[in-house]
Scaffold this motif. Structure first.
Motif, PDB file in Angstrom:
ATOM      1  N   SER A  21       0.737  -1.326   0.008  1.00 36.28           N
ATOM      2  CA  SER A  21       0.030   0.077  -0.018  1.00 36.28           C
ATOM      3  C   SER A  21       0.940   1.110   0.015  1.00 36.28           C
ATOM      4  N   CYS A  22       0.437   2.375  -0.732  1.00 33.11           N
ATOM      5  CA  CYS A  22       1.023   3.478  -0.548  1.00 33.11           C
ATOM      6  C   CYS A  22      -0.019   4.639  -0.317  1.00 33.11           C
ATOM      7  N   ALA A  23       0.202   5.448   0.756  1.00 34.53           N
ATOM      8  CA  ALA A  23      -0.904   6.241   1.268  1.00 34.53           C
ATOM      9  C   ALA A  23      -0.015   7.630   0.944  1.00 34.53           C
ATOM     10  N   ALA A  24      -0.961   8.485   0.147  1.00 38.16           N
ATOM     11  CA  ALA A  24      -0.333   9.658  -0.108  1.00 38.16           C
ATOM     12  C   ALA A  24      -1.213  10.867   0.841  1.00 38.16           C
ATOM     13  N   SER A  25      -0.302  11.878   0.901  1.00 35.69           N
ATOM     14  CA  SER A  25      -1.182  13.213   1.648  1.00 35.69           C
ATOM     15  C   SER A  25      -1.494  14.313   0.567  1.00 35.69           C
ATOM     16  N   GLY A  26      -2.356  15.122   1.063  1.00 33.86           N
ATOM     17  CA  GLY A  26      -2.770  16.052   0.074  1.00 33.86           C
ATOM     18  C   GLY A  26      -4.066  15.880  -0.156  1.00 33.86           C
ATOM     19  N   ARG A  27      -4.659  16.975  -1.032  1.00 24.21           N
ATOM     20  CA  ARG A  27      -6.038  16.795  -1.497  1.00 24.21           C
ATOM     21  C   ARG A  27      -6.266  16.575  -2.820  1.00 24.21           C
ATOM     22  N   THR A  28      -4.898  16.275  -3.443  1.00 22.03           N
ATOM     23  CA  THR A  28      -5.015  16.506  -5.080  1.00 22.03           C
ATOM     24  C   THR A  28      -4.591  14.928  -5.510  1.00 22.03           C
ATOM     25  N   PHE A  29      -4.655  14.077  -4.664  1.00 26.26           N
ATOM     26  CA  PHE A  29      -4.281  12.544  -5.000  1.00 26.26           C
ATOM     27  C   PHE A  29      -4.811  12.224  -6.318  1.00 26.26           C
ATOM     28  N   SER A  30      -5.972  12.273  -6.564  1.00 30.17           N
ATOM     29  CA  SER A  30      -6.681  12.161  -7.907  1.00 30.17           C
ATOM     30  C   SER A  30      -6.046  12.895  -9.076  1.00 30.17           C
ATOM     31  N   SER A  31      -5.144  13.727  -9.015  1.00 31.46           N
ATOM     32  CA  SER A  31      -4.579  14.533  -9.988  1.00 31.46           C
ATOM     33  C   SER A  31      -3.232  13.916 -10.269  1.00 31.46           C
ATOM     34  N   TYR A  32      -2.746  12.920  -9.879  1.00 34.32           N
ATOM     35  CA  TYR A  32      -1.565  12.288 -10.172  1.00 34.32           C
ATOM     36  C   TYR A  32      -1.750  10.811 -10.555  1.00 34.32           C
ATOM     37  N   ALA A  33      -0.853  10.558 -11.580  1.00 31.83           N
ATOM     38  CA  ALA A  33      -0.708   9.071 -12.068  1.00 31.83           C
ATOM     39  C   ALA A  33       0.229   8.473 -10.734  1.00 31.83           C
ATOM     40  N   MET A  34       0.122   7.298 -10.629  1.00 28.38           N
ATOM     41  CA  MET A  34       0.949   6.743  -9.608  1.00 28.38           C
ATOM     42  C   MET A  34       1.746   5.179 -10.157  1.00 28.38           C
ATOM     43  N   GLY A  35       2.598   5.137  -9.556  1.00 27.06           N
ATOM     44  CA  GLY A  35       3.295   3.938  -9.861  1.00 27.06           C
ATOM     45  C   GLY A  35       4.045   3.264  -9.031  1.00 27.06           C
ATOM     46  N   TRP A  36       4.632   2.008  -9.195  1.00 33.16           N
ATOM     47  CA  TRP A  36       5.644   1.232  -8.225  1.00 33.16           C
ATOM     48  C   TRP A  36       6.888   0.806  -9.103  1.00 33.16           C
ATOM     49  N   PHE A  37       8.050   1.063  -8.337  1.00 36.72           N
ATOM     50  CA  PHE A  37       9.147   0.820  -9.056  1.00 36.72           C
ATOM     51  C   PHE A  37       9.856  -0.099  -7.929  1.00 36.72           C
ATOM     52  N   ARG A  38      10.935  -1.018  -8.305  1.00 28.06           N
ATOM     53  CA  ARG A  38      11.635  -1.512  -7.163  1.00 28.06           C
ATOM     54  C   ARG A  38      13.276  -1.318  -7.772  1.00 28.06           C
ATOM     55  N   GLN A  39      14.074  -1.776  -6.500  1.00 31.05           N
ATOM     56  CA  GLN A  39      15.239  -1.603  -6.788  1.00 31.05           C
ATOM     57  C   GLN A  39      16.139  -2.780  -5.934  1.00 31.05           C
ATOM     58  N   THR A  40      17.187  -3.357  -6.555  1.00 35.45           N
ATOM     59  CA  THR A  40      18.102  -4.172  -5.648  1.00 35.45           C
ATOM     60  C   THR A  40      19.396  -3.643  -5.670  1.00 35.45           C
ATOM     61  N   PRO A  41      20.194  -3.986  -4.706  1.00 32.25           N
ATOM     62  CA  PRO A  41      21.784  -3.412  -4.629  1.00 32.25           C
ATOM     63  C   PRO A  41      22.521  -3.572  -5.941  1.00 32.25           C
ATOM     64  N   GLY A  42      22.966  -2.524  -6.328  1.00 33.55           N
ATOM     65  CA  GLY A  42      23.814  -2.441  -7.161  1.00 33.55           C
ATOM     66  C   GLY A  42      23.076  -2.215  -8.924  1.00 33.55           C
ATOM     67  N   LYS A  43      21.718  -2.341  -8.558  1.00 36.10           N
ATOM     68  CA  LYS A  43      21.065  -2.092 -10.039  1.00 36.10           C
ATOM     69  C   LYS A  43      20.256  -0.988 -10.134  1.00 36.10           C
ATOM     70  N   GLU A  44      19.687  -0.520 -11.209  1.00 33.58           N
ATOM     71  CA  GLU A  44      18.807   0.772 -11.298  1.00 33.58           C
ATOM     72  C   GLU A  44      17.431   0.549 -11.014  1.00 33.58           C
ATOM     73  N   ARG A  45      16.916   1.534 -10.267  1.00 34.65           N
ATOM     74  CA  ARG A  45      15.659   1.370  -9.933  1.00 34.65           C
ATOM     75  C   ARG A  45      14.608   1.001 -11.145  1.00 34.65           C
ATOM     76  N   GLU A  46      13.707  -0.073 -11.126  1.00 34.38           N
ATOM     77  CA  GLU A  46      13.110  -0.726 -12.342  1.00 34.38           C
ATOM     78  C   GLU A  46      11.552  -0.312 -12.304  1.00 34.38           C
ATOM     79  N   PHE A  47      11.063   0.068 -13.597  1.00 35.75           N
ATOM     80  CA  PHE A  47       9.570   0.118 -13.408  1.00 35.75           C
ATOM     81  C   PHE A  47       9.084  -1.007 -12.975  1.00 35.75           C
ATOM     82  N   VAL A  48       7.841  -1.029 -12.446  1.00 42.40           N
ATOM     83  CA  VAL A  48       6.851  -2.194 -11.982  1.00 42.40           C
ATOM     84  C   VAL A  48       5.463  -2.279 -12.689  1.00 42.40           C
ATOM     85  N   ALA A  49       4.984  -1.150 -12.058  1.00 43.14           N
ATOM     86  CA  ALA A  49       3.362  -0.796 -12.623  1.00 43.14           C
ATOM     87  C   ALA A  49       3.069   0.572 -12.461  1.00 43.14           C
TER      88      ALA A  49
END
Length: 123
Positions: A21-49
């Motif tokens: 889960s990712c909880a966001a502050s602020g009143r404009t949450f619906s104005s933002y696209a949201m995403g998940w990324f992941r990262q392992t040691p020594g590697k660049e952060r990778e787009f997930v969804a």
């Protein structure tokens, strides 16, 4: 300004499930696209969804298709990542991101990031 706080990570056996889960502050949450990324040691952060502002469009990295589901509840200012059939290679720190424009978010250049939550999948 958007602040993001992830939760739901942990240790799970291969084949198991977790829901982030990712909880966001602020009143404009619906104005933002949201995403998940992941990262392992020594590697660049990778787009997930990613998910569009209204939730009508979703996008996944090929390795997540059919196993992960991104969703959002704009009334609760929260985005979720349901992860099923987890594999050891899914082990990473998972980050939530927010961005006005979906194309920018998917590129990994979001303005807003959470602190990350560790997901460990044992074999």
């Amino acid at each position: 300004q958007v602040q993001l706080v992830e939760s739901g990570g942990g240790l799970v056996q291969a084949g198991g499930s977790l829901r982030l889960s990712c909880a966001a502050s602020g009143r404009t949450f619906s104005s933002y696209a949201m995403g998940w990324f992941r990262q392992t040691p020594g590697k660049e952060r990778e787009f997930v969804a990613a998910i569009s502002r209204g939730g009508g469009s979703t996008y996944y990295v090929d390795s997540a298709k059919g196993r992960f589901t991104i969703s959002r509840d704009n009334a609760k200012n929260t985005v979720y990542l349901q992860m099923n059939s987890l594999k050891p290679e899914d082990t990473a720190v998972y980050y939530c991101a927010a961005e006005k424009f979906l194309s920018i978010l998917r590129s990994g250049s979001s303005d807003y990031w959470g602190q990350g939550t560790q997901v460990t999948v044992s074999s």
